[in-house]
Design an enzyme around this catalytic site. Structure first.
Site, PDB file in Angstrom:
ATOM      1  N   ARG A 280       0.768  -1.279  -0.026  1.00 33.80           N
ATOM      2  CA  ARG A 280      -0.064   0.242   0.134  1.00 33.80           C
ATOM      3  C   ARG A 280       1.032   1.251  -0.045  1.00 33.80           C
ATOM      4  NH1 ARG A 280      -2.177   1.758   4.508  1.00 33.80           N
ATOM      5  NH2 ARG A 280      -2.469  -0.209   5.455  1.00 33.80           N
TER       6      ARG A 280
ATOM      7  N   TYR B 184     -14.265  17.276 -16.234  1.00 34.64           N
ATOM      8  CA  TYR B 184     -14.912  16.060 -16.630  1.00 34.64           C
ATOM      9  C   TYR B 184     -15.886  15.819 -15.077  1.00 34.64           C
ATOM     10  CZ  TYR B 184     -15.162  10.938 -16.040  1.00 34.64           C
ATOM     11  OH  TYR B 184     -15.362   9.388 -15.748  1.00 34.64           O
TER      12      TYR B 184
ATOM     13  N   ASP C 246      -5.840  18.701 -15.392  1.00 37.99           N
ATOM     14  CA  ASP C 246      -6.159  17.441 -15.781  1.00 37.99           C
ATOM     15  C   ASP C 246      -5.636  17.380 -17.110  1.00 37.99           C
ATOM     16  OD1 ASP C 246      -7.414  15.068 -16.723  1.00 37.99           O
ATOM     17  OD2 ASP C 246      -9.315  15.348 -15.900  1.00 37.99           O
TER      18      ASP C 246
ATOM     19  N   LYS D  14      -7.042   6.048 -19.780  1.00 39.17           N
ATOM     20  CA  LYS D  14      -7.321   6.327 -21.194  1.00 39.17           C
ATOM     21  C   LYS D  14      -6.181   6.158 -22.122  1.00 39.17           C
ATOM     22  CE  LYS D  14     -11.330   7.809 -18.836  1.00 39.17           C
ATOM     23  NZ  LYS D  14     -11.601   8.798 -18.538  1.00 39.17           N
TER      24      LYS D  14
HETATM   25  C1  LIG Z   1     -11.884   9.381 -17.386  1.00 37.79           C
HETATM   26  C2  LIG Z   1     -11.755  10.942 -17.028  1.00 37.79           C
HETATM   27  C3  LIG Z   1     -11.439  11.029 -15.453  1.00 37.79           C
HETATM   28  C4  LIG Z   1     -11.602  10.129 -14.625  1.00 37.79           C
HETATM   29  O1  LIG Z   1     -10.855   9.150 -14.611  1.00 37.79           O
HETATM   30  P1  LIG Z   1     -11.343   7.415 -14.084  1.00 37.79           P
HETATM   31  O2  LIG Z   1      -9.791   6.691 -14.473  1.00 37.79           O
HETATM   32  O3  LIG Z   1     -12.437   7.116 -14.686  1.00 37.79           O
HETATM   33  O4  LIG Z   1     -11.419   7.660 -12.675  1.00 37.79           O
HETATM   34  C5  LIG Z   1     -10.923  12.449 -15.414  1.00 37.79           C
HETATM   35  N1  LIG Z   1     -10.734  13.272 -16.266  1.00 37.79           N
HETATM   36  C6  LIG Z   1     -10.848  13.051 -17.762  1.00 37.79           C
HETATM   37  C7  LIG Z   1     -10.582  13.993 -18.590  1.00 37.79           C
HETATM   38  C8  LIG Z   1     -11.296  11.681 -18.113  1.00 37.79           C
HETATM   39  O5  LIG Z   1     -11.321  11.571 -19.255  1.00 37.79           O
END
Ligand SMILES: *Cc1c(COP(=O)(O)O)cnc(C)c1O
Length: 378
Positions: free
Chosen positions: A52, A104, A176, A201
């Site tokens: 962890r 998001y 982000d 992603k």
């Molecule tokens: C998918 C996404 C998230 C969240 O990520 P998860 O891995 O699904 O928790 C945050 N920001 C953007 C721009 C995303 O496309």
């Protein structure tokens, strides 16, 4: 003579990987062990105690992500949302946050709902409008959360200017960077304090692993708090998931360039299509953020949105008729995905009802064009 810094394509393949000293294996092993042996004197000679807190496979991934984003350290999480949650928890109670209004939707849900018992206050602004960002800053503002390109309208916000505004306000800036990936944009180079990635992603890249990360420009007190929460809160990815994301990272630059080229072709094609009302893609010269994107990005990315004539019914019908492109949420995988965003974002969404978002994969672009032409011909 100083060695010149390595290019991103080289870092993607080599950062965080060493040939296994014991076996000579080129591919990294996975270390599933949850615990690590103490020496007779009670110390931990290899630095690891319990997974962890730290795990060798996770450390390899974190080294690679830090190198790609140009940061000093990275911390991997079990999802992008878990990474974001850790940032908000680290703020402590009564903080004020300024965030992109079209960030998001899951991040906005954390800010508005999940963090409400912490009395977190949030001002949602169009971060592509710098005056609106300045006006939203308060004396108690602790954090500026930006997403550029944004989702799903692909708005572009000025990274240099936003980092300046946050610094002058004494607030932490976080970008982000999921849509752009470090291949197309490096917010830390523009003065941002932290980058957040949903590695689910493009980094993972194959729609088969969930993950997230934070990357720091400097190892300051706030970073120490994030590291503490990573281990204490335990929202960490499994070693095998880290291994998959690290494997994905090796081909990230290749995939992102191919996906950006496909998306640019599709954006132009859809822009000229009679059944399409408007295309949102920063690579189009008509996009309001085009000049800024050309300045701060190395390409325009693999995601585009478009509205269709005929309203929501026509949008849903178009999505129903694709055969090659898959109807699914998410983005950044090798396969193209289409989605009616308003349906998944829920009743509070500001997204146009006739909008479809397309995450463009690495298929041959002519096949994608043929599929969309067929779906749009009603
Ligand atoms: C998918 C996404 C998230 C969240 O990520 P998860 O891995 O699904 O928790 C945050 N920001 C953007 C721009 C995303 O496309």
């Amino acid at each position: 003579m100083a060695t010149p810094p390595l290019h991103p394509d080289t870092l993607a393949v080599h950062a965080g990987r060493e040939v296994d000293a014991e076996t000579g294996a080129i591919a990294l092993p996975v270390h599933p062990s949850t615990t690590f042996e103490r020496a007779a004197d009670g110390s931990f000679p290899h630095g690891h105690i319990y997974t962890r807190y730290a795990n060798p496979t996770r450390s390899h991934l974190e080294t690679c992500l830090a190198a790609l984003e140009g940061g000093v350290e990275a911390a991997a999480f079990g999802s992008g949302t878990a990474a974001a949650m850790t940032v908000f928890q680290a703020l402590g109670p009564d903080a004020h946050v300024v965030a992109s209004a079209d960030a998001y939707h899951g991040i906005l849900r954390l800010l508005r709902e999940v963090m409400a018992p912490w009395r977190l206050a949030v001002s949602l602004v169009d971060t592509s409008d710098l005056e609106a960002v300045r006006a939203a800053i308060r004396p108690e503002t602790r954090l500026l959360w930006a997403e550029t390109p944004s989702n799903p309208l692909l708005k572009i916000s000025d990274l240099d200017a936003l980092a300046d505004i946050a610094r002058n306000a004494g607030a932490i800036s976080v970008c982000d960077n999921t849509f752009a990936t470090p291949v197309l944009q490096r917010p830390l180079d523009h003065g941002f304090d932290l980058v957040m990635q949903s590695t689910t992603k493009y980094l993972g890249g194959h729609s088969d692993v969930l993950g997230g990360a934070l990357v720091a420009r400097q190892a300051d007190e706030f970073w120490a708090q994030l590291r503490f929460l990573q281990g204490a809160g335990g929202a960490v990815p499994s070693p095998f998931d880290c291994w998959l994301i690290l494997r994905g990272a090796a081909t990230l630059p290749l995939r992102v360039r191919a996906q950006s080229a496909n998306a640019a072709r599709l954006a132009e094609h859809l822009d000229a299509h009679p059944a399409v009302e408007q295309v949102y893609y920063p690579g189009l010269e008509t996009h309001p953020g085009h000049a800024l994107a050309a300045r701060q990005m190395n390409g325009f990315g693999g995601v585009l949105s478009f509205t269709v004539t005929g309203g929501e019914a026509a949008a849903v019908k178009t999505a129903a008729r694709v055969r090659l492109v898959r109807r699914a949420t998410s983005l950044g995988g090798v396969e193209s995905l289409i989605e009616h965003r308003a349906s998944i974002e829920g009743p509070e969404t500001q997204t146009p009802r006739n909008l479809l978002r397309l995450s463009v994969g690495v298929e041959h672009v002519e096949d994608l064009i043929a599929d969309l032409n067929e779906a749009l011909s009603m």
